[in-house]
Design a protein around this motif. Structure first.
Motif, PDB file in Angstrom:
ATOM      1  N   THR A  89     -45.343  -6.304 -33.720  1.00 57.08           N
ATOM      2  CA  THR A  89     -44.100  -5.664 -34.041  1.00 57.08           C
ATOM      3  C   THR A  89     -43.722  -5.669 -35.577  1.00 57.08           C
ATOM      4  N   ALA A  90     -44.037  -6.833 -36.199  1.00 59.37           N
ATOM      5  CA  ALA A  90     -43.676  -6.734 -37.684  1.00 59.37           C
ATOM      6  C   ALA A  90     -44.310  -5.795 -38.311  1.00 59.37           C
ATOM      7  N   ALA A  91     -45.495  -5.124 -37.900  1.00 53.58           N
ATOM      8  CA  ALA A  91     -46.052  -4.059 -38.460  1.00 53.58           C
ATOM      9  C   ALA A  91     -45.846  -2.965 -38.149  1.00 53.58           C
ATOM     10  N   ALA A  92     -44.909  -2.452 -37.320  1.00 54.84           N
ATOM     11  CA  ALA A  92     -45.058  -1.405 -36.593  1.00 54.84           C
ATOM     12  C   ALA A  92     -43.823  -0.663 -37.127  1.00 54.84           C
ATOM     13  N   VAL A  93     -42.768  -1.195 -37.810  1.00 51.77           N
ATOM     14  CA  VAL A  93     -41.596  -0.710 -38.371  1.00 51.77           C
ATOM     15  C   VAL A  93     -41.821   0.224 -39.480  1.00 51.77           C
ATOM     16  N   SER A  94     -41.031   1.348 -39.568  1.00 52.53           N
ATOM     17  CA  SER A  94     -41.320   2.279 -40.894  1.00 52.53           C
ATOM     18  C   SER A  94     -40.951   1.444 -42.027  1.00 52.53           C
ATOM     19  N   PRO A  95     -41.778   1.362 -43.034  1.00 52.60           N
ATOM     20  CA  PRO A  95     -41.803   0.617 -44.232  1.00 52.60           C
ATOM     21  C   PRO A  95     -40.783   1.147 -45.290  1.00 52.60           C
ATOM     22  N   GLY A  96     -40.585   2.459 -45.277  1.00 58.95           N
ATOM     23  CA  GLY A  96     -39.553   3.112 -46.068  1.00 58.95           C
ATOM     24  C   GLY A  96     -38.160   2.978 -45.866  1.00 58.95           C
ATOM     25  N   VAL A  97     -37.787   2.529 -44.603  1.00 54.45           N
ATOM     26  CA  VAL A  97     -36.535   2.639 -44.029  1.00 54.45           C
ATOM     27  C   VAL A  97     -35.837   1.218 -44.307  1.00 54.45           C
ATOM     28  N   SER A  98     -34.430   1.336 -45.126  1.00 57.28           N
ATOM     29  CA  SER A  98     -33.854   0.191 -45.541  1.00 57.28           C
ATOM     30  C   SER A  98     -32.946  -0.245 -44.468  1.00 57.28           C
ATOM     31  N   ALA A  99     -32.528  -1.696 -44.595  1.00 62.00           N
ATOM     32  CA  ALA A  99     -31.639  -2.438 -43.655  1.00 62.00           C
ATOM     33  C   ALA A  99     -30.347  -1.639 -43.371  1.00 62.00           C
ATOM     34  N   ALA A 100     -29.846  -1.250 -44.642  1.00 68.59           N
ATOM     35  CA  ALA A 100     -28.588  -0.256 -44.451  1.00 68.59           C
ATOM     36  C   ALA A 100     -28.711   1.142 -43.636  1.00 68.59           C
ATOM     37  N   GLU A 101     -29.897   1.717 -43.831  1.00 66.82           N
ATOM     38  CA  GLU A 101     -30.058   3.062 -43.088  1.00 66.82           C
ATOM     39  C   GLU A 101     -30.115   2.881 -41.665  1.00 66.82           C
ATOM     40  N   LEU A 119     -29.058  -0.014 -40.019  1.00 65.71           N
ATOM     41  CA  LEU A 119     -27.671  -0.341 -39.400  1.00 65.71           C
ATOM     42  C   LEU A 119     -26.668   1.052 -39.227  1.00 65.71           C
ATOM     43  N   PHE A 120     -26.845   1.936 -40.227  1.00 68.27           N
ATOM     44  CA  PHE A 120     -25.959   3.178 -40.084  1.00 68.27           C
ATOM     45  C   PHE A 120     -26.335   3.741 -38.591  1.00 68.27           C
ATOM     46  N   SER A 121     -27.688   3.967 -38.715  1.00 69.14           N
ATOM     47  CA  SER A 121     -28.162   4.625 -37.336  1.00 69.14           C
ATOM     48  C   SER A 121     -27.857   3.839 -36.033  1.00 69.14           C
ATOM     49  N   VAL A 122     -27.841   2.711 -36.271  1.00 71.25           N
ATOM     50  CA  VAL A 122     -27.443   1.868 -34.902  1.00 71.25           C
ATOM     51  C   VAL A 122     -25.931   2.014 -34.609  1.00 71.25           C
ATOM     52  N   ALA A 152     -23.993   4.683 -35.417  1.00 73.00           N
ATOM     53  CA  ALA A 152     -23.757   5.863 -35.280  1.00 73.00           C
ATOM     54  C   ALA A 152     -24.354   6.368 -33.738  1.00 73.00           C
ATOM     55  N   LEU A 153     -25.432   5.832 -33.352  1.00 75.17           N
ATOM     56  CA  LEU A 153     -25.980   6.056 -31.953  1.00 75.17           C
ATOM     57  C   LEU A 153     -25.095   5.431 -30.753  1.00 75.17           C
ATOM     58  N   THR A 154     -24.885   4.369 -31.370  1.00 76.42           N
ATOM     59  CA  THR A 154     -24.329   3.305 -30.207  1.00 76.42           C
ATOM     60  C   THR A 154     -22.691   3.983 -30.049  1.00 76.42           C
ATOM     61  N   ALA A 155     -22.040   4.794 -31.112  1.00 80.74           N
ATOM     62  CA  ALA A 155     -20.974   5.466 -30.930  1.00 80.74           C
ATOM     63  C   ALA A 155     -20.985   6.774 -30.263  1.00 80.74           C
ATOM     64  N   VAL A 156     -22.037   7.458 -30.357  1.00 85.60           N
ATOM     65  CA  VAL A 156     -22.266   8.394 -29.749  1.00 85.60           C
ATOM     66  C   VAL A 156     -22.586   8.375 -28.156  1.00 85.60           C
ATOM     67  N   TYR A 157     -23.347   7.357 -28.043  1.00 82.00           N
ATOM     68  CA  TYR A 157     -23.753   6.969 -26.515  1.00 82.00           C
ATOM     69  C   TYR A 157     -22.507   6.459 -25.789  1.00 82.00           C
ATOM     70  N   ALA A 158     -21.616   5.705 -26.517  1.00 78.57           N
ATOM     71  CA  ALA A 158     -20.186   5.363 -26.076  1.00 78.57           C
ATOM     72  C   ALA A 158     -19.435   6.575 -25.561  1.00 78.57           C
ATOM     73  N   VAL A 159     -19.480   7.438 -26.269  1.00 76.48           N
ATOM     74  CA  VAL A 159     -18.684   8.801 -26.030  1.00 76.48           C
ATOM     75  C   VAL A 159     -19.163   9.425 -24.842  1.00 76.48           C
ATOM     76  N   ILE A 160     -20.529   9.504 -24.778  1.00 80.77           N
ATOM     77  CA  ILE A 160     -21.522  10.114 -23.853  1.00 80.77           C
ATOM     78  C   ILE A 160     -21.231   9.536 -22.519  1.00 80.77           C
ATOM     79  N   LEU A 161     -20.898   8.239 -22.628  1.00 76.47           N
ATOM     80  CA  LEU A 161     -20.782   7.268 -21.509  1.00 76.47           C
ATOM     81  C   LEU A 161     -19.513   7.590 -20.839  1.00 76.47           C
ATOM     82  N   VAL A 162     -18.461   7.658 -21.591  1.00 77.65           N
ATOM     83  CA  VAL A 162     -17.079   8.100 -21.238  1.00 77.65           C
ATOM     84  C   VAL A 162     -17.259   9.254 -20.701  1.00 77.65           C
ATOM     85  N   PHE A 163     -17.338  10.178 -20.916  1.00 80.09           N
ATOM     86  CA  PHE A 163     -17.651  11.556 -20.222  1.00 80.09           C
ATOM     87  C   PHE A 163     -18.496  11.671 -19.064  1.00 80.09           C
TER      88      PHE A 163
END
Length: 521
Positions: A451-463, A465-468, A470-481
């Motif tokens: 698994t340690a070799a599978a992650v994208s090498p050019g993606v930073s922790a900040a990027e 974290l932002f996607s996590v 953002a996606l969690t927030a969007v999914y939470a809204v979808i869940l409410v609807f």
């Protein structure tokens, strides 16, 4: 923070959320198709109402499932590009078949079903629904084929650049792990759908009693009444009692199927991923005893595990079919993995700063141990509850107790939790591999990926974290609807799914138009 850990959390959150919709879509779709078949064959009004009510909930769930499922494949390229590069030659075929064949069939015929009410012949309309349902089964098959190849890589050869290249598509499609996992998932979907219909039907039958529409004789037999509100007539009672008992039977049969297919999976797991099997039992030492209750430090090792209750001989039967057979324990398996695959991650640019770090071949035991037991335990509870529901409703209605009603509604969540626990166990039990190596006699041993070799090498922790976030927030809204729509139409009953029940027959509007708009939202 390590981008690898964040990427795993992101994929876990989005996948678990999406999988909430998958079993309900597969199981409820089949039940709606059966209900419509009953209506076409008998012409009874209660089956038409049941078809439209449960069909409404099926469509809401299907739409949300499509929206949340799209994210999964984008993550392969964005967060897991090295993984995609490694498995791409194998994954391309089943994912293309799922998208271009199965999902196309499913969505096309579902559209015909939605807009075809009153516009095409009943038999053709019913056939469209069955085609959509079968399309969802085929779609699930191709997805599970792809996932099962990660558990048991077959049908490939290693190329000169170190990537597996598919040489036998039939071997990939008939992978023993895929067949067992697919049938297990289908039966699990039936349990989910069965309890979904049981809990909601119980609620409506309880409301009819609570509102004084139905009553019970001294013998307990129901006296069906008529309510003033649209749709709350004697036919309405037939919708709910038939749906409740139908759901209970489906849940019981589904649980029986999961037991049989789960046993097959356990034996395959013993052959293909013995470490996962050992971690599922917190079996530190070789033996044949099945642990009923073991305790220890959640983040600890075998030294922290204390087995309090165990049953001799059962574990050997689960793994080999032979009562009392000795199953290899973690302490014996770990040196074998180290000898075969190494003690540290390779010195390779793919691993970045992780290169040379020690590999832990033992999955997180508290996750695998309790995930395995939650899956089995909740399934057994659901089956028992379905049997009790059949007994309590044998006279045509439900008890007036609000507490039993609340338990019935709460029971809807149990099979969802069991399915999620099973998938978490399956995926986390494979770690530290994203593509698990199998012994030579069951697979191709050199085909594996950490698994340690599978992650994208050019993606930073900040990027990441932002996607996590953002996606969690969007999914939470979808869940409410989604919950808002489900609760709204559940409370509205059959009248909410059938505007014609409140339609004034003296008006000259076309009732089919209202019906189509109701299904199309």
């Amino acid at each position: 923070m390590d981008p690898l850990d964040i990427a795993r959390w992101q994929f876990g959150i989005t996948t678990v959320y999406h999988f909430l919709m998958v079993p309900l879509t597969i199981g409820l779709g089949m039940m709606v198709a059966i209900l419509q078949t009953m209506w076409v064959r008998t012409g009874r009004e209660q089956f038409l109402r049941a078809t439209k009510f449960w069909g409404k909930l099926y469509l809401i769930n299907f739409i949300v499932g499509v929206a949340t499922g799209l994210v999964q494949e984008f993550q392969f390229g964005m967060a897991w590009s090295e993984y995609s590069r490694f498995v791409g030659d194998v994954f391309g075929a089943p994912l293309a078949m799922e998208g271009l064949l199965a999902f196309f069939v499913e969505s096309t015929f579902l559209g015909v079903w939605i807009f075809g009410w009153g516009r095409i012949r009943k038999s053709l309309h019913l056939a469209a629904l069955w085609c959509a349902v079968i399309g969802s089964w085929i779609s699930a098959f191709f997805i599970i084929v792809a996932n099962s190849w990660m558990q048991h890589p077959v049908g490939v050869e290693m190329s000169d650049d170190g990537r597996p290249v598919m040489t036998d598509v039939w071997a990939v499609l008939t992978n023993s792990t895929a067949i067992a996992a697919y049938t297990h998932a289908l039966f699990g979907a039936l349990v989910v759908a069965g309890m979904f219909t049981l809990g909601i039907s119980w609620y409506h039958l309880w409301r009819r009693r609570h509102d004084g529409i139905d009553s019970a004789l001294a013998t307990g037999h129901v006296v069906v009444g008529e309510g003033a509100a649209p749709g709350r007539d004697k036919t309405d009672h037939g919708v709910w009692i038939w749906s409740l008992r139908f759901g209970a039977i489906v849940a019981i049969l589904g649980f029986a199927g999961t037991v049989i297919t789960g046993d097959v999976q356990g034996k395959l797991m013993y052959e293909q991923q013995p470490m996962k099997m050992a971690a599922a039992e917190a079996a530190c030492h070789t033996g044949g005893s099945f642990s009923i209750l073991s305790l220890g430090d959640p983040g600890g090792t075998c030294d922290d595990v204390v087995t309090l209750i165990e049953v001799p001989g059962v574990l050997g039967f689960l793994g080999t079919g032979e009562w009392g057979a000795a199953m290899p324990g973690i302490n014996d398996l770990e040196p074998q993995y180290i000898d075969r695959y190494g003690e540290t991650l390779p010195d390779n640019p793919l691993y970045g700063e992780r290169a040379g770090s020690e590999i832990d071949y033992v999955p997180t035991m508290w996750v695998t141990y309790w995930g395995f037991r939650l899956m089995i335990g909740l399934g057994a509870v659901v089956a028992g509850a379905a049997v009790i529901a059949l007994w309590l409703t044998r006279r045509g209605t439900v008890p007036r107790s609000p507490w039993i009603m609340r338990l019935a509604v709460l029971g809807i969540l149990a099979p969802f939790a069991a399915n999620i626990a099973g998938w978490i166990f399956t995926e986390m039990g494979r770690q530290p591999f994203v593509v698990a190596p199998n012994p030579d006699h069951t697979g191709i041993d050199q085909v594996f990926m950490y698994t340690a070799a599978a992650v994208s090498p050019g993606v930073s922790a900040a990027e990441m974290l932002f996607s996590v976030i953002a996606l969690t927030a969007v999914y939470a809204v979808i869940l409410v609807f989604e919950l808002f729509l489900l609760v709204r139409y559940v409370r509205g009953g059959t009248a909410a799914a059938m505007p014609e029940l409140t339609h004034d027959p003296d008006e000259h509007d076309d009732p089919r138009r209202d019906d189509v708009l109701a299904f199309a939202y």
